[in-house]
Design a protein around this motif. Structure first.
Motif, short mmCIF file in Angstrom:
data_model
loop_
_atom_site.label_atom_id
_atom_site.label_comp_id
_atom_site.label_asym_id
_atom_site.label_seq_id
_atom_site.Cartn_x
_atom_site.Cartn_y
_atom_site.Cartn_z
N ILE A 63 -56.69 -21.20 3.86
CA ILE A 63 -57.07 -20.97 5.25
C ILE A 63 -56.55 -22.12 6.10
O ILE A 63 -56.84 -23.28 5.82
CB ILE A 63 -58.61 -20.88 5.39
CG1 ILE A 63 -59.18 -19.81 4.46
CG2 ILE A 63 -59.00 -20.63 6.84
CD1 ILE A 63 -58.66 -18.43 4.73
N ALA A 118 -63.45 -23.24 5.36
CA ALA A 118 -62.02 -23.04 5.07
C ALA A 118 -61.78 -23.05 3.57
O ALA A 118 -60.99 -22.25 3.05
CB ALA A 118 -61.20 -24.13 5.75
N GLY A 136 -63.27 -19.77 2.21
CA GLY A 136 -62.69 -18.55 2.73
C GLY A 136 -63.68 -17.67 3.46
O GLY A 136 -63.37 -16.55 3.84
#
Length: 415
Positions: free
Chosen positions: A325, A405, A408
């Motif tokens: 990400i 991040a 996810g």
């Protein structure tokens, strides 16, 4: 009301110092009369908010000043533009838009402005001093300069800020004058609140909503960890309201006591802010619940400071690479160059880190085609991004953003 002009003002107005200076002074005089100023005052610097391309008129204005031989007369910094000149591949726009957007940024440099392209000029070597008269655009920069530094500026919009820079003068009205810097509405924080980034964002959101264009005095605010927390408070207050100056009792330079902030007078209104009020204000920044898939993270609105980078980089290493990400970090080019010179960013691409300079992800086409939720630690970004670029937003502290991040999906700690 009569506007008193000095000999230097008259000289500029009558074209004796060039047609560009005359045009700028003519506009400034008309503006000063409209706001009821009695005279103009000298400024030590300016910050220009007009680098973001909104249409041909903005470019025409600057080009006309260039044609007239115009140059700024005081150190003048530039706000973000529509393009990342250092990482041009990040911004996805057609040539028909890119060409004038780039030209607008370059045109300001031809007037003698500094190539800062940051919404946080207070992080540069052009940071003003306490009591200094300046003419700044950009809402977060204005409230920071007035509140945290104690410099003096009104909320100057596009074109007027540049006219001030071209003449070195500003109308003597509003927050330039001591009597107009008195706090008007008292916010009392209750409930034993502890220092956190989100707390300062939440307080700023509530203060902006309730104060509107009045000057707030905030009592009971915990001592901030650093000035970045005050930056976040001011940015949020200037986003949900028209706050250009706040006084935090025992924290900001013109508010050692409530009496000093209020200039010895009673407040027009008293408003209490509870822990629950802050929680509800922050909850409204998120349009999605925990657990939803994250497409990207955006940090740094206002621009990420060097100190914030020094918090982020160890956190990324601690959490480790995640699901790929991207973590976009909006920052000033001077800050980025310092980090690069120190080698601080070496290998950080593996953690999804994507520095963005000269612009911001909520005003340009960097994330607008993204399919999914964007998480941010910025109250300003969370407020504007859904309308500006059409994304769903999740708000959280920096730690929440990094962990989300890596996972996810939206992961948040206790509120």
């Amino acid at each position: 009301m009569t506007l008193e002009l000095t000999g230097g003002d008259q000289s500029m107005l009558h074209g004796e110092q060039g047609s560009a200076a005359a045009a700028a002074m003519k506009i400034l005089v008309a503006f000063a009369k409209a706001v009821g100023a009695r005279k103009l005052l000298d400024i030590a610097g300016a910050h220009i908010d007009g680098c973001l391309y909104h249409g041909q008129a903005s470019l025409d204005f600057v080009e006309r000043l260039i044609e007239g031989g115009g140059r700024v007369r005081v150190p003048t910094t530039l706000n973000v533009g529509s393009f990342d000149l250092i990482h041009p591949g990040l911004v996805k726009m057609p040539v028909s838009q890119e060409t004038p957007a780039r030209r607008l940024m370059k045109a300001h440099l031809e007037l003698g402005c500094q190539a800062t392209f940051t919404c946080a000029p207070y992080q540069t070597r052009f940071r003003p001093r306490f009591g200094e008269q300046i003419a700044w655009g950009e809402s977060n920069a204005i409230v920071f300069a007035n509140s945290v530094i104690g410099a003096r500026t009104n909320r100057y919009g596009d074109f007027i800020d540049l006219c001030c820079a071209m003449t070195g003068r500003a109308p003597a009205w509003g927050l330039h004058l001591s009597e107009n810097r008195r706090g008007q509405v008292l916010f009392e924080l209750t409930g034993g609140l502890e220092t956190s980034d989100a707390l300062f964002v939440g307080v700023g959101l509530l203060v902006g909503q309730r104060a509107r264009d009045r000057i707030p005095v905030i009592s009971g605010l915990p001592q901030p960890r650093d000035e970045d927390q005050l930056k976040a408070l001011g940015a949020a207050a200037a986003t949900t309201g028209a706050v250009a100056l706040f006084h935090a009792v025992g924290i900001t330079p013109e508010a050692k006591t409530p009496d000093e902030a209020l200039h010895g007078l009673a407040p027009e209104e008293k408003i209490r802010i509870s822990r629950a009020d802050i929680h509800h204000a922050l909850a409204r920044l998120s349009s999605v619940p925990d657990g939803v898939q994250v497409a990207a993270v955006s940090l740094g609105t206002p621009h990420f400071s060097y100190d914030e980078w020094m918090r982020l980089l160890p956190l990324l290493r601690e959490v480790g690479p995640g699901k790929g990400i991207p973590i976009y970090v909006n920052t000033g080019r001077a800050t980025l160059m310092r980090l690069q010179d120190e080698g601080a960013l070496a290998g950080m691409e593996a953690f999804g880190l994507v520095p963005v300079t000269d612009t911001c992800t909520y005003v340009t086409s960097i994330l607008e085609r993204l399919d999914g939720v964007v998480m941010t630690n910025s109250g300003k970004w969370a407020h504007y991004a859904p309308g500006n670029i059409g994304v769903s937003v999740a708000f959280g502290d920096m730690e929440d953003c990094v962990r989300s991040a890596a996972a996810g999906r939206v992961v948040r700690g206790a509120p």
